[in-house]
Design a protein around this motif. Sequence first.
Motif, PDB file in Angstrom:
ATOM      1  N   ILE A   1      69.776  18.386  52.274  1.00 45.56           N
ATOM      2  CA  ILE A   1      70.674  17.382  52.834  1.00 45.56           C
ATOM      3  C   ILE A   1      72.116  17.669  52.416  1.00 45.56           C
ATOM      4  CG2 ILE A   1      71.320  14.938  52.760  1.00 45.56           C
ATOM      5  CD1 ILE A   1      68.345  14.278  52.562  1.00 45.56           C
ATOM      6  N   ASP A   2      72.316  18.014  51.152  1.00 45.11           N
ATOM      7  CA  ASP A   2      73.664  18.351  50.686  1.00 45.11           C
ATOM      8  C   ASP A   2      74.258  19.491  51.500  1.00 45.11           C
ATOM      9  OD1 ASP A   2      73.886  16.425  48.772  1.00 45.11           O
ATOM     10  OD2 ASP A   2      73.285  17.699  47.105  1.00 45.11           O
ATOM     11  N   HIS A   3      73.431  20.490  51.796  1.00 45.90           N
ATOM     12  CA  HIS A   3      73.912  21.642  52.573  1.00 45.90           C
ATOM     13  C   HIS A   3      74.356  21.194  53.965  1.00 45.90           C
ATOM     14  CE1 HIS A   3      74.240  25.720  54.108  1.00 45.90           C
ATOM     15  NE2 HIS A   3      73.461  25.372  55.122  1.00 45.90           N
ATOM     16  N   ILE A   4      73.593  20.305  54.574  1.00 40.90           N
ATOM     17  CA  ILE A   4      73.961  19.805  55.911  1.00 40.90           C
ATOM     18  C   ILE A   4      75.273  19.031  55.842  1.00 40.90           C
ATOM     19  CG2 ILE A   4      73.291  18.226  57.765  1.00 40.90           C
ATOM     20  CD1 ILE A   4      70.359  18.937  57.142  1.00 40.90           C
ATOM     21  N   LEU A   5      75.400  18.146  54.857  1.00 40.21           N
ATOM     22  CA  LEU A   5      76.621  17.359  54.732  1.00 40.21           C
ATOM     23  C   LEU A   5      77.836  18.256  54.544  1.00 40.21           C
ATOM     24  CD1 LEU A   5      75.561  14.318  52.501  1.00 40.21           C
ATOM     25  CD2 LEU A   5      75.426  14.584  54.975  1.00 40.21           C
ATOM     26  N   HIS A   6      77.711  19.262  53.697  1.00 37.29           N
ATOM     27  CA  HIS A   6      78.829  20.176  53.484  1.00 37.29           C
ATOM     28  C   HIS A   6      79.164  20.949  54.759  1.00 37.29           C
ATOM     29  CE1 HIS A   6      80.214  19.958  49.366  1.00 37.29           C
ATOM     30  NE2 HIS A   6      78.972  19.860  48.939  1.00 37.29           N
ATOM     31  N   SER A   7      78.149  21.393  55.488  1.00 37.93           N
ATOM     32  CA  SER A   7      78.395  22.149  56.724  1.00 37.93           C
ATOM     33  C   SER A   7      79.131  21.300  57.752  1.00 37.93           C
ATOM     34  CB  SER A   7      77.066  22.645  57.311  1.00 37.93           C
ATOM     35  OG  SER A   7      76.415  23.521  56.425  1.00 37.93           O
ATOM     36  N   VAL A   8      78.710  20.041  57.880  1.00 29.43           N
ATOM     37  CA  VAL A   8      79.330  19.161  58.877  1.00 29.43           C
ATOM     38  C   VAL A   8      80.756  18.803  58.479  1.00 29.43           C
ATOM     39  CG1 VAL A   8      79.211  16.890  59.968  1.00 29.43           C
ATOM     40  CG2 VAL A   8      77.135  18.250  59.707  1.00 29.43           C
ATOM     41  N   GLY A  29      75.014   8.236  52.776  1.00 29.35           N
ATOM     42  CA  GLY A  29      75.970   8.970  51.946  1.00 29.35           C
ATOM     43  C   GLY A  29      77.381   8.846  52.464  1.00 29.35           C
ATOM     44  N   PHE A  30      77.767   7.609  52.891  1.00 26.05           N
ATOM     45  CA  PHE A  30      79.127   7.411  53.392  1.00 26.05           C
ATOM     46  C   PHE A  30      80.157   7.892  52.368  1.00 26.05           C
ATOM     47  CE2 PHE A  30      77.080   3.718  55.737  1.00 26.05           C
ATOM     48  CZ  PHE A  30      77.053   4.385  56.947  1.00 26.05           C
ATOM     49  N   ALA A  31      79.994   7.443  51.118  1.00 21.78           N
ATOM     50  CA  ALA A  31      80.990   7.774  50.103  1.00 21.78           C
ATOM     51  C   ALA A  31      81.039   9.273  49.847  1.00 21.78           C
ATOM     52  CB  ALA A  31      80.668   7.035  48.803  1.00 21.78           C
ATOM     53  N   LYS A  32      79.881   9.923  49.920  1.00 20.78           N
ATOM     54  CA  LYS A  32      79.863  11.356  49.652  1.00 20.78           C
ATOM     55  C   LYS A  32      80.599  12.123  50.741  1.00 20.78           C
ATOM     56  CE  LYS A  32      76.918  15.082  48.157  1.00 20.78           C
ATOM     57  NZ  LYS A  32      75.598  15.455  47.658  1.00 20.78           N
ATOM     58  N   MET A  33      80.332  11.795  52.019  1.00 15.69           N
ATOM     59  CA  MET A  33      81.024  12.481  53.100  1.00 15.69           C
ATOM     60  C   MET A  33      82.511  12.138  53.094  1.00 15.69           C
ATOM     61  SD  MET A  33      78.408  12.698  56.348  1.00 15.69           S
ATOM     62  CE  MET A  33      77.720  11.050  56.264  1.00 15.69           C
ATOM     63  N   HIS A  34      82.836  10.900  52.743  1.00 10.65           N
ATOM     64  CA  HIS A  34      84.235  10.507  52.625  1.00 10.65           C
ATOM     65  C   HIS A  34      84.924  11.380  51.575  1.00 10.65           C
ATOM     66  CE1 HIS A  34      87.792   8.124  51.764  1.00 10.65           C
ATOM     67  NE2 HIS A  34      87.524   7.345  52.808  1.00 10.65           N
ATOM     68  N   ALA A  35      84.282  11.548  50.417  1.00  8.87           N
ATOM     69  CA  ALA A  35      84.868  12.354  49.346  1.00  8.87           C
ATOM     70  C   ALA A  35      85.030  13.807  49.766  1.00  8.87           C
ATOM     71  CB  ALA A  35      83.996  12.257  48.089  1.00  8.87           C
ATOM     72  N   GLN A  36      84.010  14.356  50.423  1.00  8.28           N
ATOM     73  CA  GLN A  36      84.092  15.747  50.864  1.00  8.28           C
ATOM     74  C   GLN A  36      85.216  15.939  51.871  1.00  8.28           C
ATOM     75  OE1 GLN A  36      80.262  16.979  52.310  1.00  8.28           O
ATOM     76  NE2 GLN A  36      79.271  16.790  50.320  1.00  8.28           N
ATOM     77  N   LEU A  37      85.337  15.021  52.823  1.00  6.73           N
ATOM     78  CA  LEU A  37      86.404  15.131  53.814  1.00  6.73           C
ATOM     79  C   LEU A  37      87.776  15.043  53.151  1.00  6.73           C
ATOM     80  CD1 LEU A  37      84.886  12.938  56.666  1.00  6.73           C
ATOM     81  CD2 LEU A  37      85.305  15.395  56.772  1.00  6.73           C
ATOM     82  N   CYS A  38      87.901  14.175  52.146  1.00  6.82           N
ATOM     83  CA  CYS A  38      89.195  14.008  51.475  1.00  6.82           C
ATOM     84  C   CYS A  38      89.641  15.294  50.793  1.00  6.82           C
ATOM     85  CB  CYS A  38      89.124  12.876  50.457  1.00  6.82           C
ATOM     86  SG  CYS A  38      89.197  11.218  51.188  1.00  6.82           S
ATOM     87  N   TYR A  39      88.780  15.884  49.968  1.00  4.26           N
ATOM     88  CA  TYR A  39      89.251  17.045  49.228  1.00  4.26           C
ATOM     89  C   TYR A  39      89.331  18.296  50.098  1.00  4.26           C
ATOM     90  CZ  TYR A  39      84.730  19.463  48.295  1.00  4.26           C
ATOM     91  OH  TYR A  39      83.556  20.165  48.396  1.00  4.26           O
ATOM     92  N   LYS A  40      88.447  18.410  51.082  1.00  2.00           N
ATOM     93  CA  LYS A  40      88.522  19.571  51.961  1.00  2.00           C
ATOM     94  C   LYS A  40      89.734  19.496  52.882  1.00  2.00           C
ATOM     95  CE  LYS A  40      83.542  20.439  51.868  1.00  2.00           C
ATOM     96  NZ  LYS A  40      82.269  20.466  52.622  1.00  2.00           N
TER      97      LYS A  40
END
Length: 413
Positions: free
Chosen positions: A247-254, A296-307
């Motif tokens: 799941i983490d891999h999918i979230l990072h890819s998206v 994982g709203f917060a996780k995707m939010h965090a990934q989008l912010c730093y990326k």
Amino acid sequence: MSEVTKTLELKLVSPNTHKRRKLRETTDAYRAALHAAFDAGCSTQSAANDVVVEYNLSGYAKNALKKYVPQLCGGSYHADELHDEHPVRFTNEGVKLDHKPQNTVEWYVKVPHHDDYHLWVPAQPNPEQRPWVEAVFAGDANMGECRLFDRDGEWYLHIVTTREVEERSTDSVSDETPIGVDIGDSALLTVCHRDERGTPTAPTLWNDEGKDVRRLRKTYFTTTRRLQERGSERIAESFGDQLWRQIDHILHSVTDAVVEHAASVENPVLVLEDLTYIRESMDYGAYMNRRLHGWGFAKMHAQLCYKAAERGIPVETVNPAYTSKSCHVCGETGYRPEQAEFRCTNEECWLTSYQADVNAALNIADRYSSGESRSREHTDGDDSAGDGARLTAPQDSQADGETHQQTPGTYAS
């Protein structure tokens, strides 16, 4: 590109008596070595090494001391005396982060005790710094010196971090292109923006990825429950870790793809819903709560912010109320007869039926265009570094800690 430095704060969550004793031993030994080297007037690393080598500390703490003491003794600090509350310093190689999104407390930090013994302790980041913690864990930000200290009986770790960020142009807000990002249950993410004429353009939906995550999460809950009922806790834990890595891999890819999409648009701004309090107010029954809370709203939010920050793309948030139920053309409240379809109830509006996730993404972008924007705020609850989720039993190791945590975390509820 410009280099940005930030000191991250992580609170060590409820270390048990054994770990508190070890943390205190490390602190006492470090401060004793620091005072001894300072009193000896060690103005070089070699001189400091001759003093601190005798103390029961990890090499990471000794190496930090060898660099720090000469700065105090005639170096850049010119200290006349030492106070008694110096934090324990470690060089960057000693401290490690680990992320277990299926656990009640998601983050773990490895704190060096001495050369052959380290402590894995659950940790709660400062919520405003989660994007940076994500970046450090992903290897997209560099970890520098770390400092351990106690504050009124609570233990904290400060991590100095740096990363390179593209400098933004000074274009006016009116020249920005808001890109609405809808995080959903059908499509994992949907992005859309308007062209210079205001016409919706370039919608992109990650439907297949949403299906994959739903499948993996369903497998996680059904299989691990059966294994736990049979008493196979260790197997259930290992199996769950494998699924969450997928799941983490999918979230990072998206999220990578979303930021890449934004970078292709002139002067982009990624606009997200402020979902800080959304999960706390949801109550759709056990089945839907599990699905909605687990995205994982917060996780995707965090990934989008730093990326996005790495690409020089700003991220803004807007009020999430009715973004999925309002018509992006006339603003009338409509309804969704199906998950992927929105229907407007305004008979005078030309729009009758529209793809629901794209409609929501456009509403999100339009709210930013109209001047509404706010930063994510955390005032209380489990998202605060001061509160944090509590573990269900004492732990003496990272593995033991994960075994005792039977309550699923934010992304596995």
